[in-house]
Enzyme design. Sequence first.
Site, PDB file in Angstrom:
ATOM      1  N   TYR A  39     -57.273   6.572 -18.362  1.00 37.33           N
ATOM      2  CA  TYR A  39     -56.938   5.707 -19.501  1.00 37.33           C
ATOM      3  C   TYR A  39     -57.817   4.454 -19.452  1.00 37.33           C
ATOM      4  O   TYR A  39     -57.350   3.320 -19.609  1.00 37.33           O
ATOM      5  CB  TYR A  39     -55.470   5.263 -19.485  1.00 37.33           C
ATOM      6  CG  TYR A  39     -54.428   6.349 -19.364  1.00 37.33           C
ATOM      7  CD1 TYR A  39     -53.972   7.036 -20.486  1.00 37.33           C
ATOM      8  CD2 TYR A  39     -53.857   6.668 -18.134  1.00 37.33           C
ATOM      9  CE1 TYR A  39     -52.991   8.009 -20.389  1.00 37.33           C
ATOM     10  CE2 TYR A  39     -52.865   7.647 -18.021  1.00 37.33           C
ATOM     11  CZ  TYR A  39     -52.435   8.311 -19.149  1.00 37.33           C
ATOM     12  OH  TYR A  39     -51.464   9.271 -19.038  1.00 37.33           O
ATOM     13  N   GLU A  75     -61.710   8.399 -20.699  1.00 38.42           N
ATOM     14  CA  GLU A  75     -61.006   7.882 -21.882  1.00 38.42           C
ATOM     15  C   GLU A  75     -61.263   8.825 -23.052  1.00 38.42           C
ATOM     16  O   GLU A  75     -62.371   9.336 -23.227  1.00 38.42           O
ATOM     17  CB  GLU A  75     -61.509   6.473 -22.211  1.00 38.42           C
ATOM     18  CG  GLU A  75     -61.058   5.899 -23.543  1.00 38.42           C
ATOM     19  CD  GLU A  75     -59.558   5.726 -23.621  1.00 38.42           C
ATOM     20  OE1 GLU A  75     -58.982   6.182 -24.629  1.00 38.42           O
ATOM     21  OE2 GLU A  75     -58.968   5.126 -22.690  1.00 38.42           O
ATOM     22  N   CYS A 127     -46.631  -1.004 -18.765  1.00 37.38           N
ATOM     23  CA  CYS A 127     -46.154  -2.028 -19.702  1.00 37.38           C
ATOM     24  C   CYS A 127     -44.736  -1.719 -20.170  1.00 37.38           C
ATOM     25  O   CYS A 127     -44.263  -2.299 -21.157  1.00 37.38           O
ATOM     26  CB  CYS A 127     -47.105  -2.164 -20.893  1.00 37.38           C
ATOM     27  SG  CYS A 127     -47.416  -0.629 -21.786  1.00 37.38           S
TER      28      CYS A 127
END
Length: 480
Positions: free
Chosen positions: A248, A269, A344
Amino acid sequence: MEKNKTKKASVCPVAKKCGGCEFQGMPYAEQLRHKEKRVRILLDSFGKVHPIIGMKDPYHYRNKVHAVFDRDRRGNAISGVYQKGTHKVVPVDSCMIEDQKADEIIVTIRGLLKSFKIKTYDEDTQYGLLRHVLIRRGFSTGEIMVVLVTASPIFPSKNNFVKALRKVHPEITTVVQNINDRGTSMVLGTRDVVLYGKGFIEDKLCGCTFRISAQSFYQVNPVQTEILYQKAIEAAGLTGKETVLDAYCGIGTIGLIAASKAKQVTGVELNKEAVRDAIKNAKRNQTKNITFYCEDAGEFMLKMAAEDQQLDVVFMDPPRSGSSEVFLDCLAKLAPKKVVYVSCNPETLARDLRILKKKGYQMQEAWPVDMFPFCDHIETVVLLSKGEVDSKKIRVEFSLEDMDMSEFQDGATYTQIKDYVLEHSGLKVSNLYISQIKRKCGIGVGKNYNLPKSEDSRQPQCPPEKEKAIREAFKYFGMI
């Protein structure tokens, strides 16, 4: 000082209408306590959780500001944010967590619309030109990008409009027109046209320089991002001999920062634009020991495993939805010695940690970082390593009769369950209630909570609302 901050946090005139700052009016120290407790409830059962790292100044930290443009009932242009959970625009001129210069530029743009006869876009009629304005500012460089999102590529007097804007704000270094002619809620379209400047800005982070285009992903809080990424690199324990994969990888931030401390870094990615920026960032920083690939990270790891390639460290920084089980399966097959997970969302992080635990990885430490003061989001860096135990070197003696073995099964302790229920439902539950619901779910309980039948009738039974909350806790901890 804390008193002043509390007062400032409670006077936002659009707090209730906007809904973006869930902790509006809460002293910052209390916000940090609340967030740290949330992470501890979810992660304490996996390993050591360090105290949360907060900000010295938790105001105006967002270096990326997005404004929606619309019209009020009188037909006047307004700009602001979507009310939480709706497409209703709440007018905003200044925000306590947004870059102040960005807010000023947005107000200027709104003021120029009438003289240039530019209509704002109406989602219902799909009439009008200007839909959104996106502003990005380099924290260390001061460079400013203005992105004008329009419903059509036809932008009357665009050169004069840009000149008028830069006359008021000469600090603007580039202006980009993004064309979004789709009838969706997506902010950006796929086509960018540079109206002024180089079409991107640069910023410095952890000693590296990064190129940021209109559609690049780049963390919005530069002060805390430095802390977050430094903590991730420290957790990996790089010595200059390691082979590293940055999954990522986006525009290559973590991988490029790690490259100076590793032998070889590979970034993967799926977004082509991000990979293009990552390659340019590597050249900009003269980093020779990093290679980027535009591929699915999971499939890339499977190919590495099939070729018997060895990896020492994998950095993974997935979206709020967390990683996929397919990706985690691929990760386990590649079997790196260490995994540094940058999350997150602590809820999806806990879910992924349960999966990784079953695949032989143990969480060693976790560091919560407050990237979003006044909002409920939390970033967390987690270090995992392969759980290898040599039974010949470990000897443990204990008496089974003296222990409640329910505390040693997969899941959580009674204290952790009670903390979770209190945090998420506001209800207090007892050990007795937890043990009752455990029996209902077929989960074994220790002898202390297996009561004789003659005493069962005298015991209070768990109320339905508390049973529901306890079952939710069981689900979060992977017990059912």
